[in-house]
Write a protein that holds these residues in place. Sequence first.
Motif, PDB file in Angstrom:
ATOM      1  N   GLU B 138       0.846  -1.169   0.090  1.00  0.00           N
ATOM      2  CA  GLU B 138       0.009  -0.135  -0.056  1.00  0.00           C
ATOM      3  C   GLU B 138       0.912   1.120  -0.099  1.00  0.00           C
ATOM      4  OE1 GLU B 138      -2.901   0.249  -0.778  1.00  0.00           O
ATOM      5  OE2 GLU B 138      -4.462  -1.046   0.053  1.00  0.00           O
ATOM      6  N   LEU B 139       1.821   1.176   0.745  1.00  0.00           N
ATOM      7  CA  LEU B 139       2.966   2.400   0.843  1.00  0.00           C
ATOM      8  C   LEU B 139       3.485   2.499  -0.592  1.00  0.00           C
ATOM      9  CD1 LEU B 139       4.751   1.958   4.303  1.00  0.00           C
ATOM     10  CD2 LEU B 139       3.568   3.925   3.551  1.00  0.00           C
ATOM     11  N   ARG B 140       3.829   1.492  -1.341  1.00  0.00           N
ATOM     12  CA  ARG B 140       4.348   1.507  -2.761  1.00  0.00           C
ATOM     13  C   ARG B 140       3.332   2.080  -3.729  1.00  0.00           C
ATOM     14  NH1 ARG B 140       6.792  -3.544  -1.944  1.00  0.00           N
ATOM     15  NH2 ARG B 140       9.191  -3.235  -1.849  1.00  0.00           N
ATOM     16  N   ALA B 141       2.142   1.651  -3.564  1.00  0.00           N
ATOM     17  CA  ALA B 141       1.114   1.851  -4.598  1.00  0.00           C
ATOM     18  C   ALA B 141       0.729   3.336  -4.320  1.00  0.00           C
ATOM     19  CB  ALA B 141      -0.360   1.032  -4.152  1.00  0.00           C
ATOM     20  N   ASP B 142       0.685   3.914  -3.068  1.00  0.00           N
ATOM     21  CA  ASP B 142       0.530   5.296  -2.660  1.00  0.00           C
ATOM     22  C   ASP B 142       1.345   6.141  -3.435  1.00  0.00           C
ATOM     23  OD1 ASP B 142      -1.295   6.936  -1.364  1.00  0.00           O
ATOM     24  OD2 ASP B 142       0.720   7.683  -0.460  1.00  0.00           O
ATOM     25  N   ALA B 143       2.592   5.728  -3.498  1.00  0.00           N
ATOM     26  CA  ALA B 143       3.800   6.467  -4.112  1.00  0.00           C
ATOM     27  C   ALA B 143       3.431   6.641  -5.712  1.00  0.00           C
ATOM     28  CB  ALA B 143       5.163   6.013  -3.840  1.00  0.00           C
ATOM     29  N   ALA B 186      -1.405  10.382   8.643  1.00  0.00           N
ATOM     30  CA  ALA B 186      -0.929   9.682   7.404  1.00  0.00           C
ATOM     31  C   ALA B 186       0.377   9.540   7.248  1.00  0.00           C
ATOM     32  CB  ALA B 186      -1.729  10.658   6.140  1.00  0.00           C
ATOM     33  N   VAL B 187       0.629   8.517   6.490  1.00  0.00           N
ATOM     34  CA  VAL B 187       2.254   8.553   6.285  1.00  0.00           C
ATOM     35  C   VAL B 187       2.273   8.088   4.779  1.00  0.00           C
ATOM     36  CG1 VAL B 187       4.267   6.688   6.651  1.00  0.00           C
ATOM     37  CG2 VAL B 187       2.734   7.237   8.527  1.00  0.00           C
ATOM     38  N   ASN B 188       3.235   8.498   4.181  1.00  0.00           N
ATOM     39  CA  ASN B 188       3.612   8.416   2.684  1.00  0.00           C
ATOM     40  C   ASN B 188       5.139   8.375   2.643  1.00  0.00           C
ATOM     41  OD1 ASN B 188       2.973  11.315   2.364  1.00  0.00           O
ATOM     42  ND2 ASN B 188       3.981  10.871   0.702  1.00  0.00           N
ATOM     43  N   VAL B 189       5.673   7.548   1.701  1.00  0.00           N
ATOM     44  CA  VAL B 189       7.177   7.418   1.385  1.00  0.00           C
ATOM     45  C   VAL B 189       7.329   7.792  -0.056  1.00  0.00           C
ATOM     46  CG1 VAL B 189       9.126   5.770   1.424  1.00  0.00           C
ATOM     47  CG2 VAL B 189       7.015   5.733   3.067  1.00  0.00           C
ATOM     48  N   VAL B 190       8.278   8.678  -0.081  1.00  0.00           N
ATOM     49  CA  VAL B 190       8.927   8.898  -1.636  1.00  0.00           C
ATOM     50  C   VAL B 190      10.243   8.682  -1.486  1.00  0.00           C
ATOM     51  CG1 VAL B 190       9.030  10.713  -3.363  1.00  0.00           C
ATOM     52  CG2 VAL B 190       6.999  10.477  -2.190  1.00  0.00           C
ATOM     53  N   GLY B 191      10.996   7.696  -2.202  1.00  0.00           N
ATOM     54  CA  GLY B 191      12.413   7.365  -1.971  1.00  0.00           C
ATOM     55  C   GLY B 191      12.725   7.153  -0.596  1.00  0.00           C
ATOM     56  N   LEU B 218      10.611  -1.305   3.321  1.00  0.00           N
ATOM     57  CA  LEU B 218      10.447  -0.558   1.951  1.00  0.00           C
ATOM     58  C   LEU B 218      11.741   0.200   1.620  1.00  0.00           C
ATOM     59  CD1 LEU B 218       7.839  -0.596  -0.111  1.00  0.00           C
ATOM     60  CD2 LEU B 218       7.577   1.805   1.012  1.00  0.00           C
ATOM     61  N   THR B 219      12.504   0.696   2.716  1.00  0.00           N
ATOM     62  CA  THR B 219      13.298   1.579   2.330  1.00  0.00           C
ATOM     63  C   THR B 219      14.786   1.090   2.763  1.00  0.00           C
ATOM     64  OG1 THR B 219      13.338   2.487   4.502  1.00  0.00           O
ATOM     65  CG2 THR B 219      12.204   3.675   2.776  1.00  0.00           C
ATOM     66  N   MET B 224      14.853   9.882   5.849  1.00  0.00           N
ATOM     67  CA  MET B 224      14.845  11.153   6.250  1.00  0.00           C
ATOM     68  C   MET B 224      13.394  11.180   6.635  1.00  0.00           C
ATOM     69  SD  MET B 224      15.429  14.261   7.281  1.00  0.00           S
ATOM     70  CE  MET B 224      16.967  14.844   6.177  1.00  0.00           C
ATOM     71  N   VAL B 225      12.809  11.630   8.034  1.00  0.00           N
ATOM     72  CA  VAL B 225      11.413  11.707   8.339  1.00  0.00           C
ATOM     73  C   VAL B 225      11.183  12.830   8.541  1.00  0.00           C
ATOM     74  CG1 VAL B 225       9.672  11.048  10.428  1.00  0.00           C
ATOM     75  CG2 VAL B 225      11.920   9.596   9.884  1.00  0.00           C
TER      76      VAL B 225
END
Lengths: 169, 279
Positions: B138-143, B186-191, B218-219, B224-225
């Motif tokens: 889901e985190l990947r899909a969100d990105a 919410a949490v989202n991950v970009v790179g 995933l990382t 970096m947060v």
Amino acid sequence: MTSPTGGWQGETFAHEAFFYDEDAQAVTRCVPFVLEAFERGEDVTVVASERVRQALAEALGGDVDRIAVLDAPERWWQGVTHPMTWDGCAPTSSPGYLPTAAYLRSVEPEWTARPAAARTVPVISARGAREVATEVARAHGANGRTDDMVIAINELWSPTRCGQPARPS
Amino acid sequence: VAVFKAVEIPTGLGPGDHICWGFDGDRAFADAATAFLREGVERGDLLMYVRPKPFADLASDLDGLHGRDRLIATGQLVLQSLDQLYAVDEVHHEPQAEPFRAKAEDAVGRGYAGLRAASDLTQIALDAARWSELRAFELRADAVIGQTPVTGMCGYDETRVHPDRLGALSAVHRLRHRRGAPGTFAVNVVGQVVSVSGEVDLSCVDDLAAVLVAVEDLTDGPVMVDLHRLEFVDVGGVRVLARFVADLGGAGRTVQFRGSRRNAQQLLRFFDLDGRHAT
């Protein structure tokens, strides 16, 4: 010169034990401690024997009146939190002893009626409590410490929820 | 800009939207997906409908979709069983979100406006062995959805999925339709950048912890947060962040923070994390 309170800057709790052989030593240690408190605008409580109190009064001069509490141990320490005391020869039951819970209740400020103008807001979540705190802080001013007020309200709320399921299962 | 949005109806959505659709029973998702896909027809999207069902039952779910058979025949509507689409990658042992990017780009190349996918992921959310992979997916899909012309609806049956899991799943969607509370963060991950936004308190610290476990997987390397849209965090929330730092530190990885507001800065200091704040 070393501060009378060492490296303590008033930001955390400090609890010093000082041992002395002569009253003069107690005075030498306490006077700078008391004077520093005056400089910081802090209230001072001195509980000591009559001899030490007299010696302190002489050393402080007129400033002795600035001491908020200057009292004798036998009056100040009423023994209410100690079940046993020393009668001069042997341990004996302390007549004024109160169980801890009863003692804490006895020193709590009395409940006063809620002011007629006070607003009552039922909240069912920490988030709701924070919203109310933020609104009140903004409406009435919080000396730039709205964040502190909000987290304080949040922390008051959170323990009330401990032990309860966060969500219906 | 809101960090997430509660949504009442399955329409009014477009490319970049990734919605967590909580529903009550089999038919409820079919109805929501029908309306969602109908809007996709109007927009000229390539449509996907994914559930753990055989083809005939998937088609039957969409009886209310005007021109369904024609859409299937022309290839504009693709019906897939869940296992076909979310097959576990043999190398990573996780379902991969990248195929969505490829499908969306292919759809655009074929003249569609984008890809619109309605997937019922309840079965994966119920599977303890796949719970970890689902969060990462889901985190990947969100990105991916945020960067490609994909409109995604992820369905979860709220009568079957435990509320604890729904809390974590909500947190990785920008849009939420929940029968219960939509969550507060919410949490989202970009790179390598992990953004935590909204409000985190005792009521949702377990959800944050569950999502951060997926972030660890995933990382790679330093993380970096970014806290600059984190409007409130309490001691419990920062304790979870501290555990995240310790866990990654145990694997020789570093975590830095940036953009924290005064409230978060104070609490990071209590946990000796203020030195990790990027200036």
